[in-house]
Design an enzyme around this catalytic site. Structure first.
Site, PDB file in Angstrom:
ATOM      1  N   HIS A  60     -24.628  91.929  77.712  1.00 30.21           N
ATOM      2  CA  HIS A  60     -24.261  91.802  76.491  1.00 30.21           C
ATOM      3  C   HIS A  60     -22.681  91.049  76.418  1.00 30.21           C
ATOM      4  O   HIS A  60     -21.946  91.594  76.833  1.00 30.21           O
ATOM      5  CB  HIS A  60     -23.981  93.014  75.899  1.00 30.21           C
ATOM      6  CG  HIS A  60     -23.433  93.423  74.393  1.00 30.21           C
ATOM      7  ND1 HIS A  60     -24.321  93.736  73.504  1.00 30.21           N
ATOM      8  CD2 HIS A  60     -22.547  92.786  73.640  1.00 30.21           C
ATOM      9  CE1 HIS A  60     -23.790  93.710  72.338  1.00 30.21           C
ATOM     10  NE2 HIS A  60     -22.697  93.116  72.290  1.00 30.21           N
ATOM     11  N   HIS A  62     -20.600  87.376  74.253  1.00 29.51           N
ATOM     12  CA  HIS A  62     -20.252  86.991  73.124  1.00 29.51           C
ATOM     13  C   HIS A  62     -19.930  85.533  73.361  1.00 29.51           C
ATOM     14  O   HIS A  62     -18.755  85.109  72.964  1.00 29.51           O
ATOM     15  CB  HIS A  62     -19.670  87.516  71.981  1.00 29.51           C
ATOM     16  CG  HIS A  62     -20.184  88.648  71.311  1.00 29.51           C
ATOM     17  ND1 HIS A  62     -21.154  88.698  70.314  1.00 29.51           N
ATOM     18  CD2 HIS A  62     -19.910  90.121  72.044  1.00 29.51           C
ATOM     19  CE1 HIS A  62     -21.432  89.830  69.922  1.00 29.51           C
ATOM     20  NE2 HIS A  62     -20.973  90.722  70.789  1.00 29.51           N
ATOM     21  N   HIS A 249     -24.162  99.259  72.517  1.00 24.14           N
ATOM     22  CA  HIS A 249     -22.904 100.023  72.284  1.00 24.14           C
ATOM     23  C   HIS A 249     -23.403 101.744  72.306  1.00 24.14           C
ATOM     24  O   HIS A 249     -22.972 102.309  73.071  1.00 24.14           O
ATOM     25  CB  HIS A 249     -22.203  99.604  71.320  1.00 24.14           C
ATOM     26  CG  HIS A 249     -21.666  98.406  71.279  1.00 24.14           C
ATOM     27  ND1 HIS A 249     -20.750  98.075  72.245  1.00 24.14           N
ATOM     28  CD2 HIS A 249     -21.812  97.262  70.500  1.00 24.14           C
ATOM     29  CE1 HIS A 249     -20.454  96.764  72.210  1.00 24.14           C
ATOM     30  NE2 HIS A 249     -20.925  96.304  71.168  1.00 24.14           N
TER      31      HIS A 249
END
Length: 403
Positions: A60, A62, A249
């Site tokens: 995960h 960004h 999350h």
């Protein structure tokens, strides 16, 4: 004259086998694992009894936002305290003026940092909304193609602002999926969208239309978060999407009553729900070991790196494993071994690449040689990555990218 092997790694400690072996590679595949491999070879590496691991998985990230806080004496954005709304606002300001070249440069810088640390697979969530449009998607997809010999990147078309908050999001997500994004994602269907049913249904509608998987950010804590995840799991079953949905999350697991989780685990297993926790934000009471022992697929990730959400990060999953163990106060050899699985085999399952992942005959030769005796010592010592191999080729040697 042709050789029997393109590469042999000698004296490699394989933790799954708890012994030292040679690994024979032809092309991009492992073709032999034996105590002593005989035959001619183009290139050899002597691991000297040190640990050889499959490439790490950062499940995960960004990448489109990475390094946006850099370039000044103090990190940009971090004169203000952190709030979700402040980070979203700073992101909108950034994307308004960011260029294709700038975003792409940051993605490549992020990927190189990951590769130097032995990460060979990652999933990145890319902002798509009425401000960013598809600018970031275009840059990330272009970088993904250029980086394919170094790292495998899965791209999530991510409705960061919310489908029902930014009404252009749906059409822009469609455009992003048309461009080649691998997954679709949303965020906090309760507190961001204020529409749990609508936002989840829309996400499944898009996923099924384009035959892509889903990765959903759910940060919400307490009963709200548990309800959202349970509805996501139920809708996963209803939509015939078992094994194709990830919740990222899941902070609510850290403060939900234990009996709630006990009741929900069968639902998560039935739906094939995958989970990712990010070491920079894992709550100290997150029941990581309980989830893993229950057979829940749980990967680990770095999340944001040096941007308007987080000022730190270096893409190092071994450092992330140490942070995770310290946040969770895990100390035993068994627990450290489980954390190691989160950055390797568990992460591979999250990304759906497990069929070609691992150190077995017939699987891809994506490997890391570490200056360490075991996964446990690699975490404790923060072991150097002596050599990184991608598709059977040496791409990092002595902490320098050589490919």
């Amino acid at each position: 004259m042709s050789k029997d092997f393109d590469l042999i790694i000698r004296n490699a400690y394989l933790s799954e086998k708890d012994s030292v072996y040679d690994i024979g590679i032809v092309g991009d595949r492992i073709i032999k694992i034996e105590a002593k491999i005989e035959g001619t070879v183009k290139d050899e590496i002597d691991a000297k009894g040190n640990l050889v691991s499959p490439g790490f998985v950062d499940a995960h990230t960004h990448m489109d936002k990475s390094f946006t806080s850099t370039g000044e004496r103090l990190p940009k954005f971090w004169s203000r305290p952190y709030t979700r709304d402040a980070a979203i606002e700073d992101g909108l300001k950034y994307y308004k003026n960011a260029t294709h070249e700038e975003i792409k440069r940051h993605v490549i810088e992020h990927a190189h940092m990951q590769v130097l640390h032995g990460t060979l697979y990652t999933r990145t969530h890319v902002d798509v909304d009425s401000v960013a449009k598809t600018k970031a998607v275009e840059a990330v997809l272009e970088a993904k193609e250029e980086l394919k010999d170094l790292i495998d990147i899965q791209v999530v078309a991510f409705a960061q602002s919310g489908f029902f908050v930014d009404l252009e999001s749906e059409s822009l997500i469609r455009k992003s999926l048309d461009m080649g994004c691998d997954l679709v994602g949303g965020v906090d269907p309760a507190t961001r969208e204020n529409n749990v049913e609508g936002s989840l249904d829309l996400c499944f509608k898009l996923a099924k239309e384009y035959d892509v998987d889903i990765d959903y950010h759910i940060h919400d804590i307490g009963t709200v978060g548990v309800y959202s995840i349970n509805r996501l799991a139920q809708k996963t079953i209803e939509n015939g999407y078992k094994g194709r949905v990830t919740t990222s999350h899941a902070w609510c697991f850290a403060d939900a009553p234990s009996e709630w989780l006990d009741e929900a685990i069968p639902l998560y297993k039935d739906s094939g729900m995958k989970f990712v926790t990010c070491f920079s934000s894992t709550p100290p009471t997150m029941p990581v070991i309980k989830l893993l022992e229950a057979g829940i697929n749980l990967g680990c990730a770095s999340d944001n790196i040096r941007d308007f959400w987080v000022p730190f990060g270096n893409g190092d999953m071994v450092q992330g494993a140490l942070i995770e163990t310290q946040r969770l106060e895990l100390k035993t050899n068994r627990d450290l071994g489980l954390i190691w699985k989160m950055i390797t085999s568990e992460g591979a399952r999250v990304l759906g690449i497990e069929k070609n992942y691992g150190i077995e005959v017939g699987k891809k030769a994506d490997l890391v040689v570490l200056n360490s005796l075991s996964p446990q010592w690699a975490i404790i010592d923060q072991a150097k990555r002596l050599c990184v191999i991608k598709n059977g080729r040496i791409i990092v040697k002595d902490e320098v990218i050589v490919a």
